[in-house]
Design a protein around this motif. Structure first.
Motif, PDB file in Angstrom:
ATOM      1  N   LYS A 118      -1.821 122.728  35.905  1.00 32.78           N
ATOM      2  CA  LYS A 118      -1.684 124.070  36.468  1.00 32.78           C
ATOM      3  C   LYS A 118      -2.801 124.969  35.957  1.00 32.78           C
ATOM      4  O   LYS A 118      -2.800 126.170  36.217  1.00 32.78           O
ATOM      5  CB  LYS A 118      -0.319 124.652  36.099  1.00 32.78           C
ATOM      6  N   HIS A 119      -3.727 124.389  35.241  1.00 34.27           N
ATOM      7  CA  HIS A 119      -4.817 125.161  34.659  1.00 34.27           C
ATOM      8  C   HIS A 119      -5.621 125.829  35.767  1.00 34.27           C
ATOM      9  O   HIS A 119      -5.959 125.216  36.776  1.00 34.27           O
ATOM     10  CB  HIS A 119      -5.721 124.237  33.853  1.00 34.27           C
ATOM     11  N   GLY A 120      -5.938 127.087  35.577  1.00 31.12           N
ATOM     12  CA  GLY A 120      -6.693 127.846  36.569  1.00 31.12           C
ATOM     13  C   GLY A 120      -5.847 128.819  37.352  1.00 31.12           C
ATOM     14  O   GLY A 120      -6.371 129.754  37.959  1.00 31.12           O
ATOM     15  N   ILE A 121      -4.533 128.608  37.364  1.00 28.72           N
ATOM     16  CA  ILE A 121      -3.655 129.549  38.060  1.00 28.72           C
ATOM     17  C   ILE A 121      -3.764 130.930  37.424  1.00 28.72           C
ATOM     18  O   ILE A 121      -3.825 131.950  38.115  1.00 28.72           O
ATOM     19  CB  ILE A 121      -2.203 129.035  38.061  1.00 28.72           C
ATOM     20  N   PHE A 122      -3.792 130.978  36.097  1.00 28.10           N
ATOM     21  CA  PHE A 122      -3.917 132.254  35.399  1.00 28.10           C
ATOM     22  C   PHE A 122      -5.140 133.032  35.872  1.00 28.10           C
ATOM     23  O   PHE A 122      -5.055 134.214  36.216  1.00 28.10           O
ATOM     24  CB  PHE A 122      -4.005 132.006  33.889  1.00 28.10           C
ATOM     25  N   SER A 123      -6.295 132.365  35.887  1.00 27.28           N
ATOM     26  CA  SER A 123      -7.533 133.052  36.250  1.00 27.28           C
ATOM     27  C   SER A 123      -7.498 133.534  37.690  1.00 27.28           C
ATOM     28  O   SER A 123      -7.945 134.648  38.003  1.00 27.28           O
ATOM     29  CB  SER A 123      -8.732 132.121  36.034  1.00 27.28           C
ATOM     30  N   ASN A 124      -6.969 132.719  38.589  1.00 27.03           N
ATOM     31  CA  ASN A 124      -6.907 133.121  39.994  1.00 27.03           C
ATOM     32  C   ASN A 124      -5.853 134.190  40.235  1.00 27.03           C
ATOM     33  O   ASN A 124      -6.044 135.062  41.092  1.00 27.03           O
ATOM     34  CB  ASN A 124      -6.669 131.898  40.869  1.00 27.03           C
ATOM     35  N   ALA A 125      -4.746 134.159  39.470  1.00 23.22           N
ATOM     36  CA  ALA A 125      -3.766 135.246  39.560  1.00 23.22           C
ATOM     37  C   ALA A 125      -4.380 136.552  39.076  1.00 23.22           C
ATOM     38  O   ALA A 125      -4.127 137.627  39.637  1.00 23.22           O
ATOM     39  CB  ALA A 125      -2.516 134.903  38.758  1.00 23.22           C
ATOM     40  N   LEU A 126      -5.196 136.485  38.027  1.00 19.52           N
ATOM     41  CA  LEU A 126      -5.905 137.662  37.521  1.00 19.52           C
ATOM     42  C   LEU A 126      -6.802 138.256  38.603  1.00 19.52           C
ATOM     43  O   LEU A 126      -6.763 139.473  38.880  1.00 19.52           O
ATOM     44  CB  LEU A 126      -6.741 137.270  36.298  1.00 19.52           C
ATOM     45  N   LEU A 127      -7.603 137.416  39.249  1.00 19.49           N
ATOM     46  CA  LEU A 127      -8.536 137.895  40.264  1.00 19.49           C
ATOM     47  C   LEU A 127      -7.807 138.414  41.495  1.00 19.49           C
ATOM     48  O   LEU A 127      -8.208 139.428  42.086  1.00 19.49           O
ATOM     49  CB  LEU A 127      -9.510 136.773  40.633  1.00 19.49           C
ATOM     50  N   LEU A 128      -6.722 137.742  41.898  1.00 20.58           N
ATOM     51  CA  LEU A 128      -5.930 138.215  43.037  1.00 20.58           C
ATOM     52  C   LEU A 128      -5.273 139.559  42.741  1.00 20.58           C
ATOM     53  O   LEU A 128      -5.178 140.421  43.619  1.00 20.58           O
ATOM     54  CB  LEU A 128      -4.861 137.180  43.413  1.00 20.58           C
ATOM     55  N   ALA A 129      -4.807 139.740  41.502  1.00 16.00           N
ATOM     56  CA  ALA A 129      -4.176 141.003  41.124  1.00 16.00           C
ATOM     57  C   ALA A 129      -5.176 142.149  41.198  1.00 16.00           C
ATOM     58  O   ALA A 129      -4.870 143.236  41.724  1.00 16.00           O
ATOM     59  CB  ALA A 129      -3.583 140.892  39.720  1.00 16.00           C
ATOM     60  N   ILE A 130      -6.387 141.934  40.692  1.00 14.68           N
ATOM     61  CA  ILE A 130      -7.425 142.967  40.753  1.00 14.68           C
ATOM     62  C   ILE A 130      -7.801 143.255  42.199  1.00 14.68           C
ATOM     63  O   ILE A 130      -7.994 144.417  42.605  1.00 14.68           O
ATOM     64  CB  ILE A 130      -8.645 142.524  39.927  1.00 14.68           C
ATOM     65  N   ASP A 131      -7.884 142.207  43.003  1.00 12.30           N
ATOM     66  CA  ASP A 131      -8.160 142.325  44.437  1.00 12.30           C
ATOM     67  C   ASP A 131      -7.117 143.230  45.108  1.00 12.30           C
ATOM     68  O   ASP A 131      -7.450 144.200  45.802  1.00 12.30           O
ATOM     69  CB  ASP A 131      -8.137 140.909  45.035  1.00 12.30           C
ATOM     70  N   LYS A 132      -5.833 142.947  44.885  1.00  9.46           N
ATOM     71  CA  LYS A 132      -4.783 143.701  45.580  1.00  9.46           C
ATOM     72  C   LYS A 132      -4.686 145.132  45.066  1.00  9.46           C
ATOM     73  O   LYS A 132      -4.455 146.062  45.851  1.00  9.46           O
ATOM     74  CB  LYS A 132      -3.445 142.984  45.433  1.00  9.46           C
ATOM     75  N   LEU A 133      -4.849 145.334  43.766  1.00 10.23           N
ATOM     76  CA  LEU A 133      -4.831 146.703  43.239  1.00 10.23           C
ATOM     77  C   LEU A 133      -5.969 147.523  43.845  1.00 10.23           C
ATOM     78  O   LEU A 133      -5.809 148.719  44.121  1.00 10.23           O
ATOM     79  CB  LEU A 133      -4.934 146.676  41.714  1.00 10.23           C
ATOM     80  N   SER A 134      -7.114 146.895  44.070  1.00  8.18           N
ATOM     81  CA  SER A 134      -8.223 147.574  44.726  1.00  8.18           C
ATOM     82  C   SER A 134      -7.874 147.916  46.166  1.00  8.18           C
ATOM     83  O   SER A 134      -8.174 149.014  46.648  1.00  8.18           O
ATOM     84  CB  SER A 134      -9.477 146.700  44.674  1.00  8.18           C
ATOM     85  N   LYS A 135      -7.209 146.983  46.849  1.00  4.49           N
ATOM     86  CA  LYS A 135      -6.855 147.198  48.256  1.00  4.49           C
ATOM     87  C   LYS A 135      -5.896 148.369  48.442  1.00  4.49           C
ATOM     88  O   LYS A 135      -5.927 149.045  49.477  1.00  4.49           O
ATOM     89  CB  LYS A 135      -6.244 145.929  48.848  1.00  4.49           C
ATOM     90  N   VAL A 136      -5.016 148.597  47.451  1.00  8.68           N
ATOM     91  CA  VAL A 136      -4.067 149.702  47.580  1.00  8.68           C
ATOM     92  C   VAL A 136      -4.622 150.985  46.967  1.00  8.68           C
ATOM     93  O   VAL A 136      -3.890 151.964  46.805  1.00  8.68           O
ATOM     94  CB  VAL A 136      -2.695 149.352  46.952  1.00  8.68           C
ATOM     95  N   GLY A 137      -5.913 150.974  46.637  1.00  9.78           N
ATOM     96  CA  GLY A 137      -6.578 152.197  46.215  1.00  9.78           C
ATOM     97  C   GLY A 137      -6.482 152.531  44.746  1.00  9.78           C
ATOM     98  O   GLY A 137      -6.774 153.667  44.353  1.00  9.78           O
TER      99      GLY A 137
END
Length: 357
Positions: free
Chosen positions: A214-233
């Motif tokens: 499951k290695h790498g899920i953490f890093s991609n969850a981190l990047l997705l979270a930053i992505d979505k927070l940016s999308k909601v302003g």
């Protein structure tokens, strides 16, 4: 006091303020209770110094995929305008090199700066000969030939000493660890870290490898979270909000298959620190970039996405529109105050009744 584990995947340590914060797979306060904003609002005198360490262990039968994910994090840092990034990959990641890099960052960081340490690789546990029953955790690094051995381990105690002795008390420190290890390698909830503004977020897993990893899920969850927070302003939010957003991505996109833990030291909390890596509007995480109307594109590997990661991805959850009000309510940690601290239970994954409900 620390509560008993509420279910198979979630645990919360409800500690007095003078004992810090520790939560695994459970929300924390995501409000913005800090006095110093992120460096994007003070670029003239608030800087970010980042050290990225990642190892694939290419010369080992226990290989994991770390460097590709670390390079995506390095790309994020570049997008965020980080002034000083040092990256040590594979055979570059020796114990001496990592120690030198931490010491160098310590000499450069001012009182208003950040030091962000990102590690993607393996950890291990060692018995403490001076304390029966006590284990020391360690980063598994390598020699210049790329081989790991007992001599290449960087002990948690050594890492802690380097940070505490090398950085000014006022310097903000964030430790990010995508660990092929069942516990975070570093524990900052003890009195040694008291008085420091430090937050740790770690992804952990049992010692699985290859296609089962499951290695790498953490890093991609981190990047997705930053992505979505940016999308909601959102461009000014706390480490606590970022962690809650990561939990949501881990749940929706990755089915909660990797544990994610946040820690802070005594007399400090994740909501008391601004998250520093805030990209300009339009940022997309690698998984967002490689997803079209029909799901993940066949050339996902060009975006740094491996087949072993894709087997854990719920493709329908990527790039889905969200209710801004509902999303902000969630990542602020509002469910905590409604006694919904356990994400797996609230999502219906808990095999037994939850002590926190």
């Amino acid at each position: 006091k620390e509560l008993d584990k509420p279910c198979a995947t979630c645990s919360v340590a409800v500690l007095p303020m003078n004992e810090g914060v520790r939560a695994r797979n459970a929300q924390v306060n995501g409000q913005s209770n800090y006095k110093r904003a992120a460096p994007i609002f003070h670029s003239e005198d608030h800087r970010i110094h980042m050290l990225i360490v990642a190892l694939d262990y290419e010369d080992s039968p226990q290989q994991i995929r770390s460097v590709a994910d670390a390079k995506q994090v390095a790309d994020l840092a570049k997008t965020c305008g980080v002034q000083n990034v040092t990256a040590l990959y594979n055979s570059q990641a020796t114990k001496d090199a990592v120690r030198r890099a931490i010491k160098s960052a310590g000499t450069q960081c001012g009182i208003n700066d950040y030091f962000v340490f990102y590690f993607s690789g393996s950890g291990t546990s060692l018995r403490d000969p001076d304390a029966p029953g006590v284990q020391d955790e360690a980063f598994v690094l390598v020699d210049p030939g790329g081989k790991a051995s007992p001599a290449t381990l960087l002990l948690e105690s050594d890492f802690t000493r380097l940070v505490l002795e090398g950085f000014k008390e006022e310097t903000r420190v964030i430790i990010l660890m995508d660990c092929a290890h069942d516990v975070p390698i570093v524990d900052i909830c003890n009195q040694r870290w008291n008085g420091r503004q430090v937050c740790l977020i770690a992804g952990t897993e049992e010692s699985s490898r290859g296609e089962d990893s499951k290695h790498g899920i953490f890093s991609n969850a981190l990047l997705l979270a930053i992505d979505k927070l940016s999308k909601v302003g959102r461009d000014n939010y706390s480490v606590g909000m970022l962690y809650n957003a990561m939990l949501l991505e881990d749940e929706l996109v990755f089915r909660c298959v990797q544990d994610i833990e946040v820690q802070s030291p005594p007399n400090f909390a994740p909501d008391a620190m601004a998250w520093p890596l805030v990209p300009a509007a339009g940022y997309q995480a690698p998984l967002s970039r490689c997803t079209g109307p029909g799901g993940v594109l066949s050339n996902a590997s060009m975006f740094g996405i491996s087949s072993s990661l894709l087997q854990h991805v719920v493709q329908e959850a990527l790039n889905q529109p969200v209710s801004i009000e509902e999303y902000i309510h969630h990542v602020t940690g509002s469910t905590i105050f409604q006694f919904k601290a356990c994400r797996a239970c609230s999502a219906g994954y808990s095999p037994a009744s939850c002590m926190l409900q």
